[in-house]
Design a protein around this motif. Sequence first.
Motif, short mmCIF file in Angstrom:
data_model
loop_
_atom_site.label_atom_id
_atom_site.label_comp_id
_atom_site.label_asym_id
_atom_site.label_seq_id
_atom_site.Cartn_x
_atom_site.Cartn_y
_atom_site.Cartn_z
N PHE A 368 0.83 -1.21 0.00
CA PHE A 368 0.00 0.00 0.00
C PHE A 368 0.86 1.26 0.00
N TYR A 369 1.85 1.30 0.90
CA TYR A 369 2.67 2.51 1.00
C TYR A 369 3.58 2.68 -0.21
N MET A 370 4.03 1.57 -0.81
CA MET A 370 4.86 1.67 -2.03
C MET A 370 4.07 2.30 -3.16
N ALA A 371 2.82 1.91 -3.29
CA ALA A 371 2.05 2.30 -4.47
C ALA A 371 1.35 3.65 -4.32
N THR A 372 1.12 4.10 -3.08
CA THR A 372 0.34 5.33 -2.90
C THR A 372 1.17 6.50 -2.36
N VAL A 705 7.88 -5.96 -15.62
CA VAL A 705 6.84 -5.18 -16.31
C VAL A 705 5.60 -5.13 -15.43
N LEU A 706 5.01 -3.94 -15.30
CA LEU A 706 3.76 -3.78 -14.56
C LEU A 706 2.63 -4.44 -15.35
N SER A 707 1.88 -5.30 -14.66
CA SER A 707 0.91 -6.14 -15.36
C SER A 707 -0.45 -6.04 -14.66
N PHE A 708 -1.53 -6.11 -15.46
CA PHE A 708 -2.89 -6.08 -14.93
C PHE A 708 -3.74 -7.16 -15.59
N GLU A 709 -4.63 -7.74 -14.80
CA GLU A 709 -5.69 -8.62 -15.34
C GLU A 709 -6.99 -8.17 -14.69
N PRO A 710 -7.57 -7.06 -15.17
CA PRO A 710 -8.70 -6.44 -14.46
C PRO A 710 -9.98 -7.27 -14.53
N ARG A 726 7.43 3.38 -9.97
CA ARG A 726 8.76 3.88 -10.35
C ARG A 726 8.70 5.35 -10.76
N ASN A 727 8.04 6.13 -9.88
CA ASN A 727 7.92 7.58 -10.04
C ASN A 727 7.09 8.00 -11.26
N GLN A 728 6.25 7.10 -11.73
CA GLN A 728 5.26 7.46 -12.75
C GLN A 728 3.87 7.15 -12.17
N ILE A 729 2.97 8.11 -12.28
CA ILE A 729 1.64 7.94 -11.71
C ILE A 729 0.71 7.42 -12.80
N LEU A 730 0.12 6.25 -12.51
CA LEU A 730 -0.78 5.63 -13.48
C LEU A 730 -2.17 5.53 -12.85
N LYS A 731 -3.17 6.03 -13.60
CA LYS A 731 -4.56 5.90 -13.14
C LYS A 731 -5.23 4.77 -13.91
N ILE A 732 -5.87 3.88 -13.19
CA ILE A 732 -6.55 2.72 -13.78
C ILE A 732 -8.04 2.86 -13.49
N ASP A 733 -8.84 2.77 -14.54
CA ASP A 733 -10.30 2.90 -14.40
C ASP A 733 -10.93 1.67 -15.02
#
Length: 768
Positions: A368-372, A705-710, A726-733
Amino acid sequence: MNHNYIKPNPWSIIEEGFDAERVKSSESLMSLGNGAMGQRANFEETYTGKTFQGSYVAGVYYPDKTRVGWWKNGYPEYFAKVLNAPNWIGINVNINGEALDLAKCNKVEHFRRELNMKEGWLSRSFTATLQNFVEIKVEVKRFLSLEMDELGAIEYKITPINNAAQIDFMPYLDNGITNEDTNWDDKFWDVLSVDHEGEQAFITSRTMKTHFYVCTAMQTQVSMNGSKIASEKTVNATNDKIEFTYKNEVSKGDSITMTKFGGYTVDRNHDKNDLVSVAKNTLQKACDLGFEALLQQQKQAWAKIWDMSDISIEGDVAAQQGIRFNIFHLNQTYSGKDARLNIGPKGFTGEKYGGSTYWDTEAYCIPFYMATKDHEVARNLLTYRYNHLEKAIENAEKLGFSNGAALYPMVTMNGEESHNEWEITFEEIHRNGAIAFAIFNYFRYTGDFSYIPEKGLEVLIAIARFWQQRATCSSQKNQYMILGVTGPNEYENNVNNNFYTNYIAKWCINYTLEMITKVKEGFSEDFARIKGKTKITDNELDLWKKVADDMYFPFSEAHNIYLQQDGFLDKELITVADLPKSQRPINQKWSWDRILRSPYIKQADTLQGFYFFEDHFSTEELERHFDFYEPFTVHESSLSPCVHSIQAAKLNRMEQAYEFYLRTSRLDLDDYNKEVEEGLHITSMAGTWMSVVEGFGGMRVKNDVLSFEPKIPKGWDSYAFKINFRNQILKIDVAQNGTSFKLEGDSDLTIMVNGKLVEISPNELVTV
């Protein structure tokens, strides 16, 4: 009593109607914190009903002498506990000479309490008819400043409704407090001085044994109808309390307000001789700014936090309220500013678990703290353990280990073990593995390898040494075993070859060997320093490798699964579905002996290994193990449902995943365990965040690689979250008909969605 009384609301925790039976529960649910201090949502005025008064200062603790009937070698001398700190919120109120006390009023109406999570404040309002028949309206607002974390603010307004009245405000500081959970009814505080100057008051005190110096301070101001008035006061001071009294005649319909600023200065952050002067300056700054300006600062600070950490859910208010409640309390508990601090399982909401650090931080909270947050915050959590490495080596030495082997404590404040149940203190050694896993997880997620040569490798070497010495070579099987342990499932004690413990031991050794090679090849100066300090030899590394290569894992050919421990199939395998509801929860209904002989699993154990090391096993293997172990799991640990939710989502069992999510996200709000009055389950709240992001969102880091299976629960219209990768902010909707990604940053990011690579450019919306 109705435990589920909180009103559905996406941004607030709201209680309507006064019920004395739920006062203590609401005190927990509506607790406030700012990373440096916190308090339960106690009433400011006198309350003679059932209440649990609690204020806490981060990092200030007391070594309460261990209480056991039979002392064993290696037992910790004390159980560390966060101390109930001097109370600064108190404002007693007299109306025509009668104390305002909701437990004694003739009538209390229109009672409403709100914890506004969006803006970070607590309010309470009600009308009350006292026994002297004066009717008043009361409106209170309180917050703990994020910007000035030694400061809290209260605005307490009273309006006489049926008659004019003499209203006396009596704000006070009280050092005459004790812990609810003291072992010996010890006195924890020595009061050194009680002082006042103008509208300010100070109590300087020192903790017994640990000698933390704390100044508790307040400054008061009275206003009539919004304008400050010069109200004469009297002062009453004793050895451990100071109270001001302001008497004012108030006409019917007029409003009188007490504004009180207060808080703590601590010698952890200042010279002990400067605590009063620092408190004076802080209070004066607050007064100059005023309550409203401070509140605006608070709203802006929370807006910034929510911009990064919010998870929004459309179409399910209960789920939305639950996740925000969890995220709010995580941010109140730990800000990441101070590497000397960590995350207690109850945060600032109660005294259970002593406010100490457990393996929960590494296993559940770091993601949680790593990602937010900024990655420095997670790095600080790792640094906390590095700073305690010498103590971890001492802890292992007390138990007979040598050569720099480290056993990190199950429970700690300063690196020393301070837990006193033998089956946990001596046997729940898997915590070592979680600490090593957090180092791996941090590098995997942030890409910041520098922590490992600077600090992490020393920790890994000490942990690997422990596992090698703790393993026993079985001449019968010619394999290495780990005997006499308790796994994450604390409903099995003193078992042999707990799968999770053996697996993480093997992994720790192999990962340490891999990191030694990597540091040796790429960071020769660091390697020379570490080798000189740890004195590792090739012979020692060969012995580690032999232990890892020949580690034994209990396996059932009949079920085609790894066994949780050697004797698991010898139990009477009655599933939870066949356990009468009247027998639940078993930890409150059964003897400990009966629990230990049962097949029931307190929390994910073998499945915890499948969660950490998902990429070591096929989906088919996960499914087999999930189907075998889930039916025996009673989820009587708050840390359990989140792991099962993530795994059910991976297996496309979305109804089950959603049920587990709702259970973890509303564990405290709906008081599943009927114990919320003791405090909240802060560390499992991080697991709730993981349930959405890793469970429903399917977020992983695979091959760098950052991976998603929504996936999305069928009752939701959509959900959205942000992560800092890695210091890039990604929004996922994520919606029912697809998932969109938007990148904040200045360079492209390649991610994987459902197994396919997707390139995202900054500020471009990509829908999959």
